[in-house]
Design a protein around this motif. Structure first.
Motif, PDB file in Angstrom:
ATOM      1  N   SER A   1      22.388 -17.309 -10.007  1.00 41.66           N
ATOM      2  CA  SER A   1      23.677 -17.263  -9.319  1.00 41.66           C
ATOM      3  C   SER A   1      23.567 -17.615  -7.843  1.00 41.66           C
ATOM      4  CB  SER A   1      24.299 -15.868  -9.468  1.00 41.66           C
ATOM      5  OG  SER A   1      23.439 -14.883  -8.904  1.00 41.66           O
ATOM      6  N   SER A   2      22.389 -17.375  -7.245  1.00 45.67           N
ATOM      7  CA  SER A   2      22.241 -17.633  -5.809  1.00 45.67           C
ATOM      8  C   SER A   2      21.311 -18.794  -5.489  1.00 45.67           C
ATOM      9  CB  SER A   2      21.722 -16.373  -5.104  1.00 45.67           C
ATOM     10  OG  SER A   2      20.494 -15.954  -5.670  1.00 45.67           O
ATOM     11  N   GLY A   3      20.832 -19.528  -6.517  1.00 39.08           N
ATOM     12  CA  GLY A   3      19.976 -20.654  -6.202  1.00 39.08           C
ATOM     13  C   GLY A   3      19.160 -21.148  -7.384  1.00 39.08           C
ATOM     14  N   ILE A   4      18.167 -21.965  -7.066  1.00 39.68           N
ATOM     15  CA  ILE A   4      17.305 -22.582  -8.061  1.00 39.68           C
ATOM     16  C   ILE A   4      15.918 -21.963  -7.966  1.00 39.68           C
ATOM     17  CG2 ILE A   4      16.230 -24.731  -8.825  1.00 39.68           C
ATOM     18  CD1 ILE A   4      19.181 -24.710  -9.301  1.00 39.68           C
ATOM     19  N   ARG A   5      15.361 -21.572  -9.126  1.00 34.35           N
ATOM     20  CA  ARG A   5      14.041 -20.955  -9.156  1.00 34.35           C
ATOM     21  C   ARG A   5      13.048 -21.841  -9.898  1.00 34.35           C
ATOM     22  NH1 ARG A   5      12.188 -16.355  -8.136  1.00 34.35           N
ATOM     23  NH2 ARG A   5      14.241 -15.375  -8.029  1.00 34.35           N
ATOM     24  N   LEU A   6      11.826 -21.857  -9.405  1.00 35.43           N
ATOM     25  CA  LEU A   6      10.722 -22.504 -10.097  1.00 35.43           C
ATOM     26  C   LEU A   6       9.619 -21.485 -10.313  1.00 35.43           C
ATOM     27  CD1 LEU A   6       9.142 -25.959  -9.737  1.00 35.43           C
ATOM     28  CD2 LEU A   6       7.653 -23.974  -9.466  1.00 35.43           C
ATOM     29  N   ASP A   7       9.138 -21.386 -11.547  1.00 36.22           N
ATOM     30  CA  ASP A   7       7.992 -20.547 -11.886  1.00 36.22           C
ATOM     31  C   ASP A   7       6.914 -21.443 -12.454  1.00 36.22           C
ATOM     32  OD1 ASP A   7       8.936 -17.672 -11.500  1.00 36.22           O
ATOM     33  OD2 ASP A   7      10.524 -18.488 -12.784  1.00 36.22           O
ATOM     34  N   GLY A   8       5.681 -21.239 -12.022  1.00 35.62           N
ATOM     35  CA  GLY A   8       4.600 -22.075 -12.511  1.00 35.62           C
ATOM     36  C   GLY A   8       3.306 -21.306 -12.635  1.00 35.62           C
ATOM     37  N   ALA A   9       2.371 -21.891 -13.382  1.00 28.42           N
ATOM     38  CA  ALA A   9       1.051 -21.288 -13.561  1.00 28.42           C
ATOM     39  C   ALA A   9       0.023 -22.400 -13.674  1.00 28.42           C
ATOM     40  CB  ALA A   9       1.025 -20.409 -14.809  1.00 28.42           C
TER      41      ALA A   9
ATOM     42  N   LEU B   1      -9.402 -28.412 -14.024  1.00 28.49           N
ATOM     43  CA  LEU B   1      -8.082 -27.909 -14.399  1.00 28.49           C
ATOM     44  C   LEU B   1      -8.025 -27.721 -15.909  1.00 28.49           C
ATOM     45  CD1 LEU B   1      -5.026 -27.384 -13.687  1.00 28.49           C
ATOM     46  CD2 LEU B   1      -4.672 -29.811 -14.209  1.00 28.49           C
ATOM     47  N   LYS B   2      -7.548 -26.571 -16.344  1.00 27.79           N
ATOM     48  CA  LYS B   2      -7.338 -26.333 -17.770  1.00 27.79           C
ATOM     49  C   LYS B   2      -5.910 -26.698 -18.161  1.00 27.79           C
ATOM     50  CE  LYS B   2      -9.011 -22.444 -19.401  1.00 27.79           C
ATOM     51  NZ  LYS B   2      -9.325 -20.990 -19.501  1.00 27.79           N
ATOM     52  N   ALA B   3      -4.933 -26.241 -17.380  1.00 28.79           N
ATOM     53  CA  ALA B   3      -3.538 -26.553 -17.689  1.00 28.79           C
ATOM     54  C   ALA B   3      -2.655 -26.194 -16.501  1.00 28.79           C
ATOM     55  CB  ALA B   3      -3.069 -25.792 -18.925  1.00 28.79           C
ATOM     56  N   PHE B   4      -1.511 -26.869 -16.434  1.00 32.54           N
ATOM     57  CA  PHE B   4      -0.471 -26.510 -15.476  1.00 32.54           C
ATOM     58  C   PHE B   4       0.846 -26.461 -16.225  1.00 32.54           C
ATOM     59  CE2 PHE B   4       3.053 -27.903 -12.748  1.00 32.54           C
ATOM     60  CZ  PHE B   4       3.041 -26.862 -11.828  1.00 32.54           C
ATOM     61  N   ALA B   5       1.623 -25.425 -15.993  1.00 27.93           N
ATOM     62  CA  ALA B   5       2.923 -25.280 -16.637  1.00 27.93           C
ATOM     63  C   ALA B   5       3.937 -24.793 -15.617  1.00 27.93           C
ATOM     64  CB  ALA B   5       2.842 -24.307 -17.809  1.00 27.93           C
ATOM     65  N   ALA B   6       5.184 -25.237 -15.755  1.00 23.88           N
ATOM     66  CA  ALA B   6       6.222 -24.828 -14.814  1.00 23.88           C
ATOM     67  C   ALA B   6       7.577 -24.871 -15.501  1.00 23.88           C
ATOM     68  CB  ALA B   6       6.229 -25.736 -13.585  1.00 23.88           C
ATOM     69  N   ALA B   7       8.485 -24.066 -14.990  1.00 24.23           N
ATOM     70  CA  ALA B   7       9.873 -24.052 -15.475  1.00 24.23           C
ATOM     71  C   ALA B   7      10.800 -23.983 -14.286  1.00 24.23           C
ATOM     72  CB  ALA B   7      10.107 -22.863 -16.405  1.00 24.23           C
ATOM     73  N   ILE B   8      11.904 -24.731 -14.353  1.00 24.41           N
ATOM     74  CA  ILE B   8      12.916 -24.680 -13.305  1.00 24.41           C
ATOM     75  C   ILE B   8      14.208 -24.163 -13.925  1.00 24.41           C
ATOM     76  CG2 ILE B   8      13.554 -27.115 -13.659  1.00 24.41           C
ATOM     77  CD1 ILE B   8      14.154 -27.194 -10.624  1.00 24.41           C
ATOM     78  N   GLY B   9      14.824 -23.190 -13.242  1.00 21.14           N
ATOM     79  CA  GLY B   9      16.024 -22.579 -13.790  1.00 21.14           C
ATOM     80  C   GLY B   9      17.061 -22.313 -12.720  1.00 21.14           C
ATOM     81  N   ALA B  10      18.280 -22.092 -13.150  1.00 19.60           N
ATOM     82  CA  ALA B  10      19.397 -21.827 -12.240  1.00 19.60           C
ATOM     83  C   ALA B  10      19.749 -20.349 -12.271  1.00 19.60           C
ATOM     84  CB  ALA B  10      20.612 -22.659 -12.644  1.00 19.60           C
TER      85      ALA B  10
END
Length: 470
Positions: free
Chosen positions: A218-226, A207-216
């Motif tokens: 209008s219709s729900g919660i999103r998670l983006d990661g790499a 593994l080199k790296a893991f990154a993620a963001a959680i955001g709100a």
């Protein structure tokens, strides 16, 4: 971390939950990557700006849950037990972000980093508790830890370079949204060091790296990661696939999991002899046939059914015989005292075998280059009848995958109709004479569908998840 730093964490939960938010269009402040050491095992930045768009958006979502205020009251009650108040102690001490750094996985040494709105309030908060937390000013930031030794370790580590300007960190974070409720980074070097320290077998896959963001939204919660990694050629050459088995699942499926081993499963197991032998000893059979079930595309789904729901596993296989042999041996492992019975039958021209448990059949068979294990024998006929509507045609599924920004090709994904699954659980509870606690049931009602998908490339894997809130 002791009481006062834990209180800051609890306060950050209240902050991102919208406690005290306003209608401002602020977007939240920048994190403390400029002073966090590049050797950090983990770095997290939590948006505690009560005027940010993200906090206000989350507050609107949480307002849809009946017990929102009750949850906040319980958190604040817990703080009061430690002689800490949200309004007078924590809120004035927070800044725009609260960042956390884990120096390494072995010791668990952690520090908190923030720019408090009121330094005196933060100092007073840190002084609370039987063993007060220590703090230090570094480049305009207040760094908090359990003891001076941890702060010394932090300073020594950051003297070797910080995350800001580190190519690995910036590459990992580059694809994440600018505005978020929280962001997370995990350093690959620290993970490798921890794995080697635990005696894990050395591997050329790192593994080199893991990154993620959680955001709100209008219709729900999103998670983006790499997730970025260095992989052996056989793994690096894997490619995303189109989930063709979607066409086999019923239109109203409550859950669906898709995967594809791309003919690397058995090799990966054999490259880890300890794991291979452990599975073989545990099952009492050679797992080569079982591995064959996961070498190509495979799917697992839960569908509606009576008196029990349909639970089906379906896999495309190159050779049906070893997979069926492995399933025969698995069926033979069921203890005789369980009362299980076995029999053969024919379904839609397919020779199938069934294991009866309390009168309910678990059916398995091979046909058309596929192997199936299911609680609903009629699933075989439905799969062979390609004219029926499938999950791929379901409008709720289409909306959920669109919300999750799932492309036509994937390395695997999970779909859950949480609303329908909750109804299923509630029905089972009623049949068994029980019930779901009312506070749980009413707070499940706002939840819609959840999708977690993956794409990109094996060495630069992109993750996306979305939980809809109605």
């Amino acid at each position: 971390m002791r009481v006062s730093l834990a209180a800051l964490l609890a306060g950050s939960v209240l902050a991102v939950a919208g406690c005290g938010g306003s209608e401002s269009a602020a977007t939240g402040g920048q994190g403390a990557a400029s002073i966090a050491p590049k050797s950090a095992a983990l770095y997290a930045s939590i948006n505690t700006d009560l005027d940010s768009d993200q906090v206000n958006q989350l507050e609107e979502l949480l307002a849809k849950f009946p017990d929102r205020e009750r949850l906040f009251a319980e958190i604040q009650s817990g703080l009061a037990d430690d002689n800490v108040s949200w309004e007078t102690d924590i809120k004035p001490a927070l800044g725009e972000t609260l960042d956390l750094v884990l120096l390494d996985f072995a010791s668990g040494s952690a520090v908190g980093i923030l720019k408090p709105a009121d330094k005196e309030k933060l100092e007073a908060l840190l002084a609370k508790g039987d063993e007060p937390t220590v703090s230090r000013e570094i480049d305009g930031w207040t760094v908090v830890a359990d003891d001076e030794a941890t702060l010394d370790r932090f300073e020594t580590a950051r003297s070797q370079g910080t995350l800001e300007g580190d190519a690995g960190f910036e590459d990992a974070m580059e694809g994440l949204p600018d505005e978020a409720l929280a962001k997370l980074y995990v350093g690959g070097a620290a993970v490798t060091k921890a794995a080697e320290g635990a005696g894990a077998t050395s591997s050329t896959n790192r593994l080199k790296a893991f990154a993620a963001a959680i955001g709100a939204e209008s219709s729900g919660i999103r998670l983006d990661g790499a997730l970025t990694a260095e992989l052996e050629d056989n793994l690096a050459s894997m490619a995303p696939y189109q989930a063709k088995l979607l066409e086999a699942a019923p239109e109203d499926a409550l859950a669906f999991i898709s995967g594809n081993g791309q003919h690397n499963v058995e090799k990966s197991l054999r490259d880890a002899p300890g794991a291979f032998n452990q599975f073989r000893d545990m099952l009492g059979i050679d797992i080569q046939g079982l591995a064959n079930l996961f070498e190509g595309e495979f799917a697992f789904w839960v569908g509606k059914g009576a008196p029990i729901p349909e639970v089906t596993f379906l896999a495309e296989v190159d050779d049906e015989k070893p997979a069926l042999t492995a399933l025969d041996r698995l069926a033979g492992l069921i203890p005789a005292q369980s009362g299980a019975q076995t029999r053969t039958t024919e379904i839609d021209g397919v020779q199938a075998k069934q294991v009866l448990l309390d009168g309910f059949p678990i059916t398995y068979a091979a046909f058309d280059g596929k192997v199936i294990v299911t609680t609903r024998p009629g699933a075989i006929s439905d799969i062979r009848d390609t004219g029926d509507d499938s999950l791929a045609d379901d409008p709720d599924f289409k909306q959920a995958t669109e919300d999750a920004k799932m492309g036509d090709e994937t390395f695997g994904f999970v779909y859950l109709d949480i609303e329908a699954l909750a109804g299923l659980v509630e029905g089972f509870a009623g049949v068994s004479g029980g019930s779901i606690p009312p506070e749980v049931a009413r707070n499940l009602e706002p939840l819609g569908a959840f999708v977690l998908s993956s794409g990109g490339t094996p060495e630069d894997l992109k993750l996306s998840a979305f939980l809809s809130i109605k």
